[in-house]
Design a protein around this motif. Structure first.
Motif, short mmCIF file in Angstrom:
data_model
loop_
_atom_site.label_atom_id
_atom_site.label_comp_id
_atom_site.label_asym_id
_atom_site.label_seq_id
_atom_site.Cartn_x
_atom_site.Cartn_y
_atom_site.Cartn_z
N LEU A 162 3.26 -16.06 -7.61
CA LEU A 162 3.26 -14.87 -6.75
C LEU A 162 1.90 -14.17 -6.84
CD1 LEU A 162 5.82 -13.65 -5.18
CD2 LEU A 162 6.31 -15.45 -6.81
N THR A 163 1.53 -13.44 -5.78
CA THR A 163 0.27 -12.69 -5.78
C THR A 163 0.48 -11.20 -5.57
OG1 THR A 163 0.04 -13.18 -3.43
CG2 THR A 163 -1.12 -14.63 -4.96
N GLN A 164 1.53 -10.83 -4.81
CA GLN A 164 1.77 -9.42 -4.55
C GLN A 164 3.24 -9.19 -4.19
OE1 GLN A 164 -0.62 -7.55 -1.42
NE2 GLN A 164 -0.06 -5.51 -2.11
N VAL A 165 3.79 -8.09 -4.70
CA VAL A 165 5.09 -7.60 -4.23
C VAL A 165 4.85 -6.19 -3.71
CG1 VAL A 165 6.64 -9.02 -5.61
CG2 VAL A 165 5.70 -6.93 -6.61
N TYR A 166 5.48 -5.85 -2.58
CA TYR A 166 5.19 -4.58 -1.90
C TYR A 166 6.46 -4.06 -1.25
CZ TYR A 166 2.71 -1.29 1.20
OH TYR A 166 2.27 -0.17 1.85
N VAL A 216 8.25 -7.19 0.59
CA VAL A 216 7.53 -8.41 0.99
C VAL A 216 6.77 -8.96 -0.20
CG1 VAL A 216 7.27 -8.06 3.48
CG2 VAL A 216 5.64 -6.99 1.92
N SER A 217 6.54 -10.28 -0.16
CA SER A 217 5.86 -10.93 -1.28
C SER A 217 4.85 -11.94 -0.75
CB SER A 217 6.88 -11.64 -2.18
OG SER A 217 7.74 -12.47 -1.42
N VAL A 259 1.80 -6.97 2.94
CA VAL A 259 2.22 -5.56 2.96
C VAL A 259 3.02 -5.27 4.23
CG1 VAL A 259 0.24 -4.78 1.59
CG2 VAL A 259 0.09 -4.79 4.09
N LEU A 260 3.70 -4.13 4.23
CA LEU A 260 4.42 -3.64 5.41
C LEU A 260 3.84 -2.30 5.83
CD1 LEU A 260 8.03 -4.37 4.14
CD2 LEU A 260 6.98 -5.46 6.13
N ASP A 261 4.06 -1.93 7.10
CA ASP A 261 3.69 -0.58 7.53
C ASP A 261 4.80 0.40 7.09
OD1 ASP A 261 5.76 -0.98 9.29
OD2 ASP A 261 4.67 -0.31 11.05
N ASN A 262 4.58 1.69 7.36
CA ASN A 262 5.51 2.72 6.87
C ASN A 262 6.91 2.61 7.45
OD1 ASN A 262 3.80 3.91 5.09
ND2 ASN A 262 3.06 5.48 6.49
N GLU A 263 7.04 1.98 8.61
CA GLU A 263 8.36 1.86 9.24
C GLU A 263 8.96 0.47 9.06
OE1 GLU A 263 8.20 3.26 13.28
OE2 GLU A 263 6.85 4.89 12.71
N ALA A 264 8.25 -0.40 8.35
CA ALA A 264 8.68 -1.79 8.12
C ALA A 264 8.88 -2.57 9.43
CB ALA A 264 9.95 -1.84 7.27
N LEU A 265 8.08 -2.21 10.43
CA LEU A 265 8.13 -2.93 11.71
C LEU A 265 7.03 -3.98 11.82
CD1 LEU A 265 8.86 0.07 14.11
CD2 LEU A 265 10.49 -1.60 13.20
N LEU A 266 5.93 -3.77 11.09
CA LEU A 266 4.82 -4.71 11.06
C LEU A 266 4.57 -5.17 9.64
CD1 LEU A 266 2.19 -2.87 13.34
CD2 LEU A 266 3.67 -4.79 14.01
N GLU A 292 -4.15 -3.63 3.80
CA GLU A 292 -3.22 -2.49 3.83
C GLU A 292 -3.33 -1.75 5.16
OE1 GLU A 292 -1.74 -0.20 0.34
OE2 GLU A 292 -2.86 1.44 1.23
N PHE A 293 -2.15 -1.36 5.69
CA PHE A 293 -2.09 -0.56 6.91
C PHE A 293 -2.44 0.90 6.62
CE2 PHE A 293 1.04 -3.90 8.08
CZ PHE A 293 0.57 -4.23 9.35
N SER A 294 -3.07 1.56 7.59
CA SER A 294 -3.20 3.02 7.53
C SER A 294 -1.82 3.64 7.76
CB SER A 294 -4.19 3.51 8.58
OG SER A 294 -3.74 3.14 9.88
N ALA A 295 -1.67 4.92 7.40
CA ALA A 295 -0.36 5.58 7.50
C ALA A 295 0.15 5.60 8.94
CB ALA A 295 -0.45 6.99 6.93
#
Length: 290
Positions: free
Chosen positions: A5-9, A21-22, A54-61, A95-98
């Motif tokens: 694994l490299t990242q969990v988010y 997401v991983s 990574v995911l965006d704040n709404e977990a849509l992207l 990483e996504f912006s807010a």
């Protein structure tokens, strides 16, 4: 997963709950439910190890960065690839912006790029000093959306102002920076930056960059892998790296509170869930444990 694994988010808590997401060396980043880890889907398309997911704040992207010299943006509902951004070397962090209008990327080139997702183009390129070769292991957005912070192989956490394209501040830490986490309004207080570097986990005020706490880890080191994550209450943190155990520490004293054994390979990444009830750890053994 089938490889390290490299990242969990974790996403923030949405109407449908939180999502996890991983990223993994098996080229197949995965989306899961945050509360129980149930698999939802796999983002298929990278031709090299995925170093960041990574995911965006709404977990849509979702966004990924990989060893195929690309960063990709995905529809997190359908798993469809929406955008691809080519790079000249391995992308180690995204990483996504807010407001999810921008994506920051960084990696082996030592260059931070900010992409405008509405235009699909680079708006900002931030270069480290040419005198030394710097690999950027982590890039995170500052709380105000006008800055990005990077953790590099040169042992420096650098704050960049994307309005002026200049370095606004920097923090020297103990050894190569392996992990950087920005926690917002910790325990109802201010924003905290948690940095795992060398053999230390350090917390900084994310507004002033004043050192709040720094603790030497008794048995794990962050020279080759690992990370740290602050509990949403701000009272404790988790850390792992270099060995197979995950430990929970008191933030103020640095005392070890818990030790969780179960992985069969070194711990490479970990994060607290947004509600603080659980945390995820990812290991060289190809598994995520909650």
């Amino acid at each position: 997963h089938t490889r390290p694994l490299t990242q969990v988010y974790y996403s923030p808590i949405t109407e449908a709950g939180s999502f996890l997401v991983s990223g993994c060396h098996d080229k197949m980043p995965m989306l899961r439910r945050g509360d129980n880890g149930d698999w939802i889907g796999t983002f298929s398309g990278h031709k090299g190890a995925v170093w960041s997911c990574v995911l965006d704040n709404e977990a849509l992207l979702a966004a990924t960065g990989a060893a195929d010299f690309s960063a990709k943006v995905w529809d997190a509902i359908t798993g469809q690839e929406l955008q691809e951004f080519g790079h000249k070397h391995i992308v180690k962090s995204v990483e996504f912006s807010a407001n999810r209008e921008s994506l920051a990327t960084a990696g082996m080139e030592g260059i931070v790029r900010v992409f405008d997702l509405t235009q699909g183009a680079v708006t900002t390129e931030l270069h480290h000093d040419d005198k030394e070769k710097v690999t950027i292991n982590k890039v995170v957005w500052g709380a105000d959306g006008n800055t990005v912070m990077t953790g590099g192989s040169n042992g420096i956490v650098k704050v960049w102002d994307i309005r002026t394209n200049t370095g606004a501040n920097e923090i020297k830490v103990d050894g190569l920076v392996m992990d950087v986490e920005l926690s917002k309004s910790v325990g109802g207080q201010g924003d905290v930056l948690t940095v795992a570097a060398g053999k230390h986990v350090s917390m900084f005020d994310a507004g002033t960059f004043e050192l709040l706490q720094s603790h030497e880890m008794p048995s794990c080191s962050f020279r080759e892998e690992g990370g740290a994550s602050l509990h949403p209450s701000g009272d404790k943190f988790i850390a792992g790296g270099g060995d197979c155990w995950v430990r929970v520490f008191d933030r103020q004293t640095g005392a070890e509170l818990e030790c969780h054994k179960g992985h069969h390979g070194p711990v490479r990444c970990l994060r607290y869930a947004p509600d603080g009830a659980t945390y995820a750890s990812g290991s060289e053994d190809g598994t995520i444990r909650l």
